[in-house]
Design an enzyme around this catalytic site. Structure first.
Site, PDB file in Angstrom:
ATOM      1  N   ALA A  37     -14.160 -85.806 -14.189  1.00  0.00           N
ATOM      2  CA  ALA A  37     -14.204 -86.233 -15.586  1.00  0.00           C
ATOM      3  C   ALA A  37     -13.352 -87.481 -15.758  1.00  0.00           C
ATOM      4  O   ALA A  37     -12.234 -87.535 -15.280  1.00  0.00           O
ATOM      5  CB  ALA A  37     -13.682 -85.130 -16.495  1.00  0.00           C
ATOM      6  N   THR A  38     -13.908 -88.504 -16.356  1.00  0.00           N
ATOM      7  CA  THR A  38     -13.186 -89.730 -16.694  1.00  0.00           C
ATOM      8  C   THR A  38     -13.643 -90.087 -18.095  1.00  0.00           C
ATOM      9  O   THR A  38     -14.688 -89.580 -18.512  1.00  0.00           O
ATOM     10  CB  THR A  38     -13.569 -90.879 -15.755  1.00  0.00           C
ATOM     11  OG1 THR A  38     -14.962 -91.096 -15.913  1.00  0.00           O
ATOM     12  CG2 THR A  38     -13.310 -90.524 -14.309  1.00  0.00           C
ATOM     13  N   THR A  39     -13.193 -90.902 -18.782  1.00  0.00           N
ATOM     14  CA  THR A  39     -11.965 -91.645 -18.847  1.00  0.00           C
ATOM     15  C   THR A  39     -11.237 -91.238 -20.121  1.00  0.00           C
ATOM     16  O   THR A  39     -11.892 -91.065 -21.149  1.00  0.00           O
ATOM     17  CB  THR A  39     -12.325 -93.148 -18.932  1.00  0.00           C
ATOM     18  OG1 THR A  39     -12.995 -93.538 -17.745  1.00  0.00           O
ATOM     19  CG2 THR A  39     -11.149 -94.027 -19.237  1.00  0.00           C
TER      20      THR A  39
ATOM     21  N   LYS B 210     -13.475 -83.821 -23.434  1.00  0.00           N
ATOM     22  CA  LYS B 210     -12.297 -84.031 -22.584  1.00  0.00           C
ATOM     23  C   LYS B 210     -10.986 -83.993 -23.360  1.00  0.00           C
ATOM     24  O   LYS B 210      -9.915 -84.029 -22.770  1.00  0.00           O
ATOM     25  CB  LYS B 210     -12.404 -85.380 -21.866  1.00  0.00           C
ATOM     26  CG  LYS B 210     -13.611 -85.473 -20.956  1.00  0.00           C
ATOM     27  CD  LYS B 210     -13.680 -86.833 -20.316  1.00  0.00           C
ATOM     28  CE  LYS B 210     -15.023 -87.012 -19.627  1.00  0.00           C
ATOM     29  NZ  LYS B 210     -15.204 -88.373 -19.121  1.00  0.00           N
TER      30      LYS B 210
END
Lengths: 257, 245
Positions: A37-39, A70
């Site tokens: 998982a980004t950003t 996120k």
């Protein structure tokens, strides 16, 4: 992880007593391609902290989904931004959510900001064997309210994968798109107008969405914003009165205004 | 002693009398299921009586503060472990009491060489409608009764509890608000803690406002479990002034 002496109100002690300790499993030498998982990033604006993340998860060159959340609300005054392996990060978030509420309810007082910051560091350290083997690395950001001052002040912390914790003065970022975002945040704060620290909440939201758009142009693992598809970021503001989620509808209004 | 049935029964009966004697001065407490949530009320002097347990759960206790605290900690540990290992939606009052607190109280009560719990609890779980609310009366010997919706009272003597419950049920028809409910509970509390029989006291117009004098020097604790909320946690602590009382 074992706790020979139970600590009052400590949820990890309770888990250990029931042999339910997370992050204690071994791992295979032949690990599958990991989902990442980004950003994510966070910065101070005039009235608080804005925490933002794109919604993309990737595994190698494959886009797994563009619907990941996120930025997670841990309790009424704490936010966690996850970058790295979601499997580990979501488990850490669940441990922290339950720990903070368990402490508040059992001890009849909320956990201090310092203890919350340290709780996440402990989990990262527990995850050290996985990190060293290159599996399950998590490099999160944490935002919480410092209740020792009046009015309560939002603070940003970032961590390295081994558990070292650092307080961010103006901003912090993590994940593959973070270098571009940190560069722009630094430039904006030092040389441009308005600096993020003086922005209103709506200005900060517009700025955060634009940062993600730029990051997605340089990093294929960053999902960015897609107005046509209705894909927005996960955005949450933390102000002295608590957490304010900013949903897709509101983001569209701010971008369009 | 275990091998001799007569002495076992005698020991248990003595123990029952001992516990009743110890908790007889306990301050009564109440819970009522309203349209918008569940109201819990207790009047204490120095120690807390009303507590949040989990997102949709709360309790009010009567008896020795240390034993209420032991039960509260057990309940909180149990439900948080359950929520972590499964999900918050899987935490249920029925399971907590049937498989957690009830057996623990019974075991403690029947271990005649150990100290029994000198406490009783009233536990609440807010549901999606008042009919799906759950109230549980947990006795010191591990016995428990569930009821869906309605009003529940917790007093140290069953013979005092029943008339109070009967009166409150009539005084709190469907649609009653939080303020009126709390006031009726305080009237019932004042009559239960007075010297006259409940039915006689509650019918006396002079006693209607007597609770205001009787709570002097004491702490009224009001817990509110909201039926709907933006956050998972539904519990809120209220004050008399918040209810315009």
């Amino acid at each position: 992880m074992s706790h020979p002496i139970p600590i009052a109100g400590d949820f990890l002690s309770l888990l250990a007593a029931h042999n339910a300790t997370p992050f204690s499993g071994g791992n295979s030498e032949r690990a599958p391609v990991q989902t990442q998982a980004t950003t994510v990033f966070a910065f101070h604006y005039r009235d608080g902290v804005l925490m933002a993340g794109d919604r993309r998860a990737t595994a190698g060159s494959v886009i797994v989904t563009d619907q990941v959340e996120k930025i997670l609300q841990l309790d009424a005054s704490s936010l966690l931004a996850i970058a790295g392996v979601p499997a580990t990060a979501f488990e850490m978030a669940k441990v922290l959510q339950t720990s903070f509420e368990h402490y508040r309810r059992s001890q009849l007082q909320p956990l201090s900001l310092a203890a919350k910051v340290r709780a996440l560091a402990r989990l990262l350290r527990e995850n050290l064997p996985m990190t060293i083997q290159g599996i399950g690395i998590v490099a999160p950001l944490f935002a919480g309210l410092d209740t020792s001052v009046t009015p309560h002040a939002p603070r940003i912390f970032f961590y390295d994968p081994l558990g070292a914790q650092f307080q961010a003065v103006g901003f912090a970022g993590s994940g593959s798109g973070a270098p571009a975002i940190r560069s722009i945040l630094s430039f904006q704060e030092r040389f441009a107008t308005p600096p993020p620290s003086t922005m209103t909440r709506d200005e900060a939201v517009r700025f955060a969405l634009r940062l993600l758009m730029v990051a997605s142009e340089f990093d294929s693992a960053t999902g960015g914003i897609n107005l046509a598809a209705g894909t927005f970021a996960t955005l949450m503001a933390l102000e002295s009165e608590g957490i304010i989620p900013i949903d897709g509808t509101r983001q569209a209004e701010i971008l369009g205004s | 002693m275990i091998e001799e049935p007569y002495r076992w029964l005698e020991a248990i009966e003595n123990r029952r009398e001992y516990v009743r004697e110890q908790i007889k001065e306990g301050s009564p407490a109440f819970a009522a299921c309203l349209d918008e949530g569940i109201l819990l009320l207790g009047v204490g002097s120095g120690s807390s009586k009303v507590f949040e347990v989990f997102d949709r759960h709360a309790l009010v206790g009567l008896g020795h503060p240390a034993d209420i605290e032991r039960l509260r900690q057990t309940a909180i540990d149990t439900v948080h472990l359950e929520a972590f290992m499964r999900a918050p939606e899987d935490v249920s009052l029925r399971r907590l009491v049937s498989f957690g607190l009830g057996p623990q109280l019974k075991t403690s009560f029947e271990h005649i060489f150990g100290s029994p719990f000198l406490a009783e609890l009233l536990l609440a779980e807010v549901g999606t409608t008042p009919e799906r609310d759950l109230l549980t009366r947990l006795h010191f010997d591990g016995g428990f009764e569930f009821q869906s919706g309605g009003v529940a009272a917790l007093a140290s003597r069953r013979e005092a509890e029943e008339p109070a419950l009967r009166w409150l049920t009539g005084a709190l028809p469907r649609g009653t608000g939080r303020r009126e409910t709390a006031e009726a509970m305080l009237q019932a509390w004042a009559c239960l803690t007075g010297t006259r029989p409940f039915d006689e006291a509650i019918e006396n117009p002079e006693n209607r406002a007597a609770w205001r004098e009787q709570i002097q020097g004491k702490t009224v604790e009001i817990g509110w479990l909201a039926r709907t909320s933006r956050t998972p946690g539904r519990y809120e602590s209220l004050t008399l002034s918040q209810l315009d009382l």
